[in-house]
Motif scaffolding. Structure first.
Motif, PDB file in Angstrom:
ATOM      1  N   CYS A 170       1.692  10.771   1.019  1.00  0.00           N
ATOM      2  CA  CYS A 170       2.175  10.160  -0.214  1.00  0.00           C
ATOM      3  C   CYS A 170       1.172  10.435  -1.333  1.00  0.00           C
ATOM      4  O   CYS A 170      -0.019  10.170  -1.185  1.00  0.00           O
ATOM      5  CB  CYS A 170       2.369   8.661  -0.013  1.00  0.00           C
ATOM      6  N   ARG A 173       0.810   8.911  -4.022  1.00  0.00           N
ATOM      7  CA  ARG A 173       0.393   7.711  -4.734  1.00  0.00           C
ATOM      8  C   ARG A 173      -0.662   6.945  -3.934  1.00  0.00           C
ATOM      9  O   ARG A 173      -1.701   6.587  -4.450  1.00  0.00           O
ATOM     10  CB  ARG A 173       1.614   6.823  -5.012  1.00  0.00           C
ATOM     11  N   CYS A 174      -0.392   6.727  -2.613  1.00  0.00           N
ATOM     12  CA  CYS A 174      -1.321   5.908  -1.816  1.00  0.00           C
ATOM     13  C   CYS A 174      -2.053   6.723  -0.750  1.00  0.00           C
ATOM     14  O   CYS A 174      -2.909   6.183  -0.058  1.00  0.00           O
ATOM     15  CB  CYS A 174      -0.578   4.747  -1.174  1.00  0.00           C
ATOM     16  N   HIS A 182       6.387   7.380  -1.350  1.00  0.00           N
ATOM     17  CA  HIS A 182       7.134   6.294  -0.739  1.00  0.00           C
ATOM     18  C   HIS A 182       8.229   5.834  -1.694  1.00  0.00           C
ATOM     19  O   HIS A 182       8.083   5.950  -2.914  1.00  0.00           O
ATOM     20  CB  HIS A 182       6.209   5.116  -0.419  1.00  0.00           C
ATOM     21  N   CYS A 214       4.060   1.651  -3.432  1.00  0.00           N
ATOM     22  CA  CYS A 214       3.280   1.484  -2.215  1.00  0.00           C
ATOM     23  C   CYS A 214       1.846   1.048  -2.505  1.00  0.00           C
ATOM     24  O   CYS A 214       1.110   0.666  -1.596  1.00  0.00           O
ATOM     25  CB  CYS A 214       3.300   2.762  -1.396  1.00  0.00           C
TER      26      CYS A 214
HETATM   27 ZN   LIG Z   1       2.703   5.649  -0.863  1.00  0.00          ZN
END
Ligand SMILES: [Zn+2]
Length: 178
Positions: A76, A78-79, A139, A143
């Motif tokens: 992911c 983002r995370c 996600h 997330c």
């Molecule tokens: Zn994520």
């Protein structure tokens, strides 16, 4: 399409020209260990299932067409945690001897450049899978917890509270001795 987990493996080496005349059909799994380039591109390659149909087309092309489904964990963006992703792809290839012949293929077909005899099926499936990987994986939900982002450390009050019961106990003991 069946979603059952097939135990049969797709053979790695197949002769597209011979099998086209036989109108052969293969359905099964592809061992993920053989797809090293895909493994490098994803967090985890879990399962690859393919369906291959060989036939001779109207203009004489030796065609292999089919579908490919893969379960992978992407990272992911983002995370940076794994995000489970299912990839489905359809392909229609025609066996050609060389790049010159590949250029003359009708647009409906992608070329599978392979010489006399058997070609490497895992190679073309891996190529297909690489082209089908999402460029960016995320996600579905948000997330990253924003409260975690704003304060990295746990609240300072908590640590004070945990030491309190012992201090209370000491005080109680002291009282009893008196
Ligand atoms: Zn994520």
């Amino acid at each position: 399409m069946s979603t059952d987990t097939p135990q049969k493996l797709i053979p790695q080496h197949l002769d597209p020209r011979k099998l086209a005349y036989q109108e052969a059909v293969f359905c099964g799994a592809v061992p993920v260990g053989a797809l090293t380039r895909v493994k490098q591109a994803v967090a985890e390659l879990k399962q690859v299932v393919a369906n291959l149909e060989f036939r001779v087309a109207e203009e004489g092309e030796k065609v292999v067409q089919g579908t490919l489904t893969a379960n992978v964990d992407m990272v992911c963006q983002r995370c940076l945690e794994p995000v489970a992703t299912e990839i489905s792809s359809q392909f229609k290839l025609a066996a050609v001897w060389n790049e010159d012949e590949a250029k003359q293929l009708p647009k409906a077909y992608d070329p599978w450049v392979t010489g006399e005899g058997e070609g490497d099926v895992y190679d073309i499936l891996e190529e297909e899978l690489l082209l089908s990987l999402p460029v960016v994986a995320l996600h579905d939900k948000d997330c990253v917890d924003e409260t975690l982002l704003s304060s990295g450390a746990p609240p300072a009050e908590e640590t004070k509270e945990t030491s309190n019961p012992f201090q209370v106990l000491k005080q109680l003991k002291g009282n009893i001795k008196k």
